[in-house]
Design a protein around this motif. Structure first.
Motif, PDB file in Angstrom:
ATOM      1  N   UNK A 224     -29.356 -10.475 -20.931  1.00 29.06           N
ATOM      2  CA  UNK A 224     -27.978 -10.840 -21.237  1.00 29.06           C
ATOM      3  C   UNK A 224     -27.182  -9.722 -21.875  1.00 29.06           C
ATOM      4  N   UNK A 225     -27.853  -8.638 -22.290  1.00 30.66           N
ATOM      5  CA  UNK A 225     -27.127  -7.503 -22.851  1.00 30.66           C
ATOM      6  C   UNK A 225     -26.462  -6.715 -21.729  1.00 30.66           C
ATOM      7  N   UNK A 226     -25.398  -6.037 -22.086  1.00 32.68           N
ATOM      8  CA  UNK A 226     -24.682  -5.180 -21.153  1.00 32.68           C
ATOM      9  C   UNK A 226     -24.917  -3.748 -21.615  1.00 32.68           C
ATOM     10  N   UNK A 227     -25.424  -2.917 -20.698  1.00 32.25           N
ATOM     11  CA  UNK A 227     -25.820  -1.559 -21.045  1.00 32.25           C
ATOM     12  C   UNK A 227     -24.965  -0.505 -20.377  1.00 32.25           C
ATOM     13  N   UNK A 228     -24.810   0.593 -21.105  1.00 31.26           N
ATOM     14  CA  UNK A 228     -24.362   1.849 -20.509  1.00 31.26           C
ATOM     15  C   UNK A 228     -25.648   2.612 -20.254  1.00 31.26           C
ATOM     16  N   UNK A 229     -25.838   3.104 -19.048  1.00 33.21           N
ATOM     17  CA  UNK A 229     -27.105   3.756 -18.725  1.00 33.21           C
ATOM     18  C   UNK A 229     -26.903   5.176 -18.218  1.00 33.21           C
ATOM     19  N   UNK A 230     -27.944   5.970 -18.417  1.00 26.30           N
ATOM     20  CA  UNK A 230     -28.004   7.327 -17.887  1.00 26.30           C
ATOM     21  C   UNK A 230     -29.107   7.346 -16.837  1.00 26.30           C
TER      22      UNK A 230
ATOM     23  N   UNK B 199     -30.460   4.254 -22.497  1.00 24.27           N
ATOM     24  CA  UNK B 199     -29.741   2.989 -22.443  1.00 24.27           C
ATOM     25  C   UNK B 199     -29.029   2.786 -23.767  1.00 24.27           C
ATOM     26  N   UNK B 200     -27.806   2.267 -23.704  1.00 25.46           N
ATOM     27  CA  UNK B 200     -27.045   1.970 -24.909  1.00 25.46           C
ATOM     28  C   UNK B 200     -26.422   0.594 -24.748  1.00 25.46           C
ATOM     29  N   UNK B 201     -26.721  -0.317 -25.681  1.00 26.04           N
ATOM     30  CA  UNK B 201     -26.152  -1.661 -25.632  1.00 26.04           C
ATOM     31  C   UNK B 201     -24.658  -1.556 -25.954  1.00 26.04           C
TER      32      UNK B 201
END
Length: 121
Positions: free
Chosen positions: A66-72, A106-108
Motif C-alpha cells: 500500500x506504500x507509494x515509492x519513488x524508485x531508482x 526505494x523511498x516511501x
C-alpha cells in the motif's frame, strides 16, 4: 518477523496491529489494534491489513503493502511513483499484470489511502 499495519476505514487513519485472529478455515475473524477504547477489536470489514515487506527505504522507513515509492532502477530515478503490491528480495511488484523490477533504491513517498494523488500520471 511478520508484521502488519491496519488502515481504519472508519477514522481514516492507520492503527498498530496487536493481534490477528482467524477462524479454523483460515478466514480472518478479528483484529486487535492499538488506540481503541472498546477492547481494541475491529471487525475485518472496517480495516485494510497491509503487511510489512521486511524492507526499509533509503531513510530507514519500513515499507508496507500500500506504500507509494519513488524508485531508482538501473541508476535512474523513475518519474512514475509505484504502488507496492508485493515485495520480494530487491524486486517490487507494482501491478498485477506487470512484471517486476530490480530496484537499487526505494523511498516511501506516501501511501494509497492518504496520498492517492501520487499515482495519477
Amino acid at each position: 518477523m511478520i508484521k502488519f499495519r491496519a488502515w481504519d476505514k472508519v477514522t481514516s487513519s492507520y492503527r498498530k496491529v496487536l493481534e490477528i485472529e482467524f477462524y479454523p478455515d483460515g478466514e480472518l475473524k478479528k483484529v486487535k489494534v492499538a488506540g481503541l477504547q472498546r477492547k481494541g477489536t475491529i471487525t475485518p470489514d472496517n480495516l485494510v491489513l497491509e503487511q510489512f515487506t521486511g524492507l526499509k527505504d533509503i531513510n530507514g522507513k519500513e515499507i508496507y503493502e500500500g506504500d507509494i515509492l519513488e524508485v531508482t532502477i538501473d541508476g535512474a530515478v523513475q518519474a512514475d511513483k509505484y504502488l507496492v503490491k508485493h515485495v520480494w528480495d530487491p524486486h517490487v511488484w507494482i501491478e498485477e499484470s506487470d512484471g517486476y523490477y530490480a530496484v537499487s533504491k526505494m523511498k516511501v513517498q506516501g501511501n494509497v489511502h492518504e496520498n492517492p494523488e501520487l499515482l495519477k500520471g
